[in-house]
Scaffold this motif. Structure first.
Motif, PDB file in Angstrom:
ATOM      1  N   MET A   1       0.902  -1.048  -0.108  1.00 52.88           N
ATOM      2  CA  MET A   1      -0.134   0.150  -0.047  1.00 52.88           C
ATOM      3  C   MET A   1       0.912   1.345  -0.023  1.00 52.88           C
ATOM      4  O   MET A   1       1.989   1.304   0.595  1.00 52.88           O
ATOM      5  CB  MET A   1      -0.962   0.009   1.308  1.00 52.88           C
ATOM      6  CG  MET A   1      -1.889  -1.142   1.315  1.00 52.88           C
ATOM      7  SD  MET A   1      -2.732  -1.235   2.914  1.00 52.88           S
ATOM      8  CE  MET A   1      -3.879   0.283   2.600  1.00 52.88           C
ATOM      9  N   THR A   2       0.506   2.298  -0.619  1.00 60.43           N
ATOM     10  CA  THR A   2       1.169   3.567  -0.628  1.00 60.43           C
ATOM     11  C   THR A   2       0.460   4.358   0.652  1.00 60.43           C
ATOM     12  O   THR A   2      -0.723   3.970   1.196  1.00 60.43           O
ATOM     13  CB  THR A   2       0.808   4.281  -1.882  1.00 60.43           C
ATOM     14  OG1 THR A   2      -0.657   4.803  -2.053  1.00 60.43           O
ATOM     15  CG2 THR A   2       1.288   3.635  -3.060  1.00 60.43           C
ATOM     16  N   GLN A   3       1.252   5.365   0.990  1.00 61.91           N
ATOM     17  CA  GLN A   3       0.659   6.078   1.861  1.00 61.91           C
ATOM     18  C   GLN A   3      -0.867   6.798   1.726  1.00 61.91           C
ATOM     19  O   GLN A   3      -1.681   6.806   2.653  1.00 61.91           O
ATOM     20  CB  GLN A   3       1.369   7.179   2.349  1.00 61.91           C
ATOM     21  CG  GLN A   3       2.763   7.082   3.061  1.00 61.91           C
ATOM     22  CD  GLN A   3       3.705   8.299   3.403  1.00 61.91           C
ATOM     23  OE1 GLN A   3       3.462   9.175   2.778  1.00 61.91           O
ATOM     24  NE2 GLN A   3       4.625   7.991   4.103  1.00 61.91           N
ATOM     25  N   ASN A   4      -0.971   6.914   0.584  1.00 62.68           N
ATOM     26  CA  ASN A   4      -2.466   7.621   0.000  1.00 62.68           C
ATOM     27  C   ASN A   4      -3.515   6.469   0.053  1.00 62.68           C
ATOM     28  O   ASN A   4      -4.474   6.668   0.637  1.00 62.68           O
ATOM     29  CB  ASN A   4      -2.477   8.103  -1.156  1.00 62.68           C
ATOM     30  CG  ASN A   4      -1.599   9.692  -1.352  1.00 62.68           C
ATOM     31  OD1 ASN A   4      -1.677  10.210  -0.065  1.00 62.68           O
ATOM     32  ND2 ASN A   4      -1.088   9.944  -2.461  1.00 62.68           N
ATOM     33  N   GLN A   5      -3.186   5.191  -0.061  1.00 58.48           N
ATOM     34  CA  GLN A   5      -3.925   4.042  -0.256  1.00 58.48           C
ATOM     35  C   GLN A   5      -4.356   3.933   1.201  1.00 58.48           C
ATOM     36  O   GLN A   5      -5.636   3.506   1.552  1.00 58.48           O
ATOM     37  CB  GLN A   5      -3.280   2.836  -0.911  1.00 58.48           C
ATOM     38  CG  GLN A   5      -3.595   3.172  -2.395  1.00 58.48           C
ATOM     39  CD  GLN A   5      -2.387   2.020  -3.200  1.00 58.48           C
ATOM     40  OE1 GLN A   5      -1.753   1.349  -2.647  1.00 58.48           O
ATOM     41  NE2 GLN A   5      -2.651   1.852  -4.515  1.00 58.48           N
ATOM     42  N   MET A   6      -3.306   3.758   2.008  1.00 56.88           N
ATOM     43  CA  MET A   6      -3.839   3.549   3.487  1.00 56.88           C
ATOM     44  C   MET A   6      -4.619   4.606   3.992  1.00 56.88           C
ATOM     45  O   MET A   6      -5.483   4.681   4.655  1.00 56.88           O
ATOM     46  CB  MET A   6      -2.347   3.322   4.120  1.00 56.88           C
ATOM     47  CG  MET A   6      -2.595   2.949   5.667  1.00 56.88           C
ATOM     48  SD  MET A   6      -1.029   2.448   6.419  1.00 56.88           S
ATOM     49  CE  MET A   6      -1.533   3.086   8.272  1.00 56.88           C
ATOM     50  N   GLY A   7      -4.162   5.875   3.614  1.00 54.73           N
ATOM     51  CA  GLY A   7      -5.158   6.968   4.071  1.00 54.73           C
ATOM     52  C   GLY A   7      -6.376   6.711   3.728  1.00 54.73           C
ATOM     53  O   GLY A   7      -7.654   7.024   4.588  1.00 54.73           O
ATOM     54  N   SER A   8      -6.682   6.271   2.454  1.00 58.27           N
ATOM     55  CA  SER A   8      -8.196   6.380   2.216  1.00 58.27           C
ATOM     56  C   SER A   8      -8.719   4.835   2.987  1.00 58.27           C
ATOM     57  O   SER A   8      -9.968   5.369   3.259  1.00 58.27           O
ATOM     58  CB  SER A   8      -8.116   5.971   0.453  1.00 58.27           C
ATOM     59  OG  SER A   8      -7.587   7.014  -0.084  1.00 58.27           O
ATOM     60  N   ALA A   9      -7.990   4.061   3.292  1.00 57.34           N
ATOM     61  CA  ALA A   9      -8.671   2.920   4.007  1.00 57.34           C
ATOM     62  C   ALA A   9      -8.846   3.379   5.322  1.00 57.34           C
ATOM     63  O   ALA A   9      -9.925   2.567   5.858  1.00 57.34           O
ATOM     64  CB  ALA A   9      -7.601   1.818   3.813  1.00 57.34           C
ATOM     65  N   LEU A  10      -8.110   4.007   5.753  1.00 59.36           N
ATOM     66  CA  LEU A  10      -8.589   4.591   7.235  1.00 59.36           C
ATOM     67  C   LEU A  10      -9.460   5.989   7.258  1.00 59.36           C
ATOM     68  O   LEU A  10      -9.877   6.456   8.376  1.00 59.36           O
ATOM     69  CB  LEU A  10      -7.267   5.001   7.917  1.00 59.36           C
ATOM     70  CG  LEU A  10      -6.405   3.855   8.125  1.00 59.36           C
ATOM     71  CD1 LEU A  10      -4.898   4.361   8.489  1.00 59.36           C
ATOM     72  CD2 LEU A  10      -6.719   3.198   9.226  1.00 59.36           C
ATOM     73  N   HIS A  11     -10.080   6.222   5.994  1.00 61.84           N
ATOM     74  CA  HIS A  11     -10.902   7.523   5.999  1.00 61.84           C
ATOM     75  C   HIS A  11      -9.871   8.838   6.554  1.00 61.84           C
ATOM     76  O   HIS A  11     -10.616   9.568   6.933  1.00 61.84           O
ATOM     77  CB  HIS A  11     -12.180   7.325   6.699  1.00 61.84           C
ATOM     78  CG  HIS A  11     -12.790   6.125   6.486  1.00 61.84           C
ATOM     79  ND1 HIS A  11     -13.718   5.974   5.224  1.00 61.84           N
ATOM     80  CD2 HIS A  11     -12.995   4.826   7.010  1.00 61.84           C
ATOM     81  CE1 HIS A  11     -14.196   4.878   4.904  1.00 61.84           C
ATOM     82  NE2 HIS A  11     -13.667   4.160   6.063  1.00 61.84           N
TER      83      HIS A  11
END
Length: 272
Positions: free
Chosen positions: A30-40
């Protein structure tokens, strides 16, 4: 895309937590952005957690843990990070954060050896002398040793320390501690980014007799000063106040031995 910032897992428990987050995120692909999206949340916030610039709430830690495999490692690490933070005043956390960002650190301690130059035995002896509970001593020793890694990090700051000879002479009362601490000081003084200067007792009264201080040069923030006592500390940013501390420090250095003569004194104390 800019390269990710280097992490120093030994700097603090929160730095270790951030390193674990980055490692598990990378394993998950995961990228930081992808992880951020997953965490809302945002990728920027994830990046700040990884570099220990932001401390997530216990609830958010649990969300991160679930997102990255529910291993429980992150929850356990965050628990110890919160516990250690509770055992020292909030003002010290503010200073430690500023210290990590500094590119140059100048300090003087009239009674003790500066914290970043202390070996474990010396730190432990100081805290025991204050008759603190064993669990508090262990926590503070761990924290101080973690901070000391700052001087040997990849992008270590320039560090100038003036040490009162009186603090070195007090070591004579504990020969075993003295040997290890003096050897450690000599080792640190050999680092290219560290300068140790001893203020001899025969210099008499000097302009910094009334307290210890640290001067920090922080990018995008400029110069600031830090002073503390037994109960609390204060980060000073007012230009006139910082300038006065710098003036005193310059006057003090005029009384100090040169780095080479200071190392010679340390060797003489070690031999004696």
């Amino acid at each position: 895309m800019p390269a990710p910032k280097d992490l120093d897992p030994e700097a603090s428990m929160w730095d270790l937590f951030g390193a674990y987050v980055r490692h598990l995120r990378t394993l998950a692909g995961m990228t930081q952005n992808q992880m951020g999206s997953a965490l809302h949340s945002t990728g920027s916030f994830v990046g700040q957690i990884e570099t220990a610039e932001r401390k997530p709430s216990p609830e958010f830690v649990a969300e991160i843990d679930r997102t990255l495999g529910a291993t429980g490692l992150l929850v356990a690490t965050a628990f110890h990070a919160y516990r250690l933070a509770e055992e020292q005043p909030g003002w010290f956390e503010t200073f430690a954060a500023a210290e990590r960002r500094a590119k140059r650190i100048r300090t003087f301690q009239p009674q003790t050896i500066p914290g970043l130059l202390q070996c474990e035995q010396y730190t432990r002896s100081l805290l025991r002398a204050a008759r603190l509970p064993a669990v508090t001593v262990d926590a503070w020793v761990a924290k101080r040793l973690a901070r000391a890694h700052l001087l040997t990090a990849k992008e270590a700051p320039q560090y100038w320390a003036a040490i009162d000879e009186a603090a070195l002479l007090r070591l004579k009362q504990e020969p075993e501690v003295a040997k290890v601490q003096l050897e450690h000081l000599l080792e640190m003084a050999e680092l290219p980014n560290v300068v140790v200067e001893v203020v001899p007792i025969d210099s008499g009264l000097h302009p910094c007799m009334d307290g210890s201080f640290v001067l920090l040069s922080i990018p995008a923030r400029g110069e600031c000063a830090y002073a503390d006592d037994i109960f609390k500390g204060k980060l000073v940013t007012q230009t006139h106040a910082v300038a006065d501390v710098e003036r005193r420090y310059d006057l003090l250095r005029a009384e100090a031995l040169s780095p080479s003569r200071s190392q010679r004194l340390l060797r003489d104390l070690l031999e004696s």
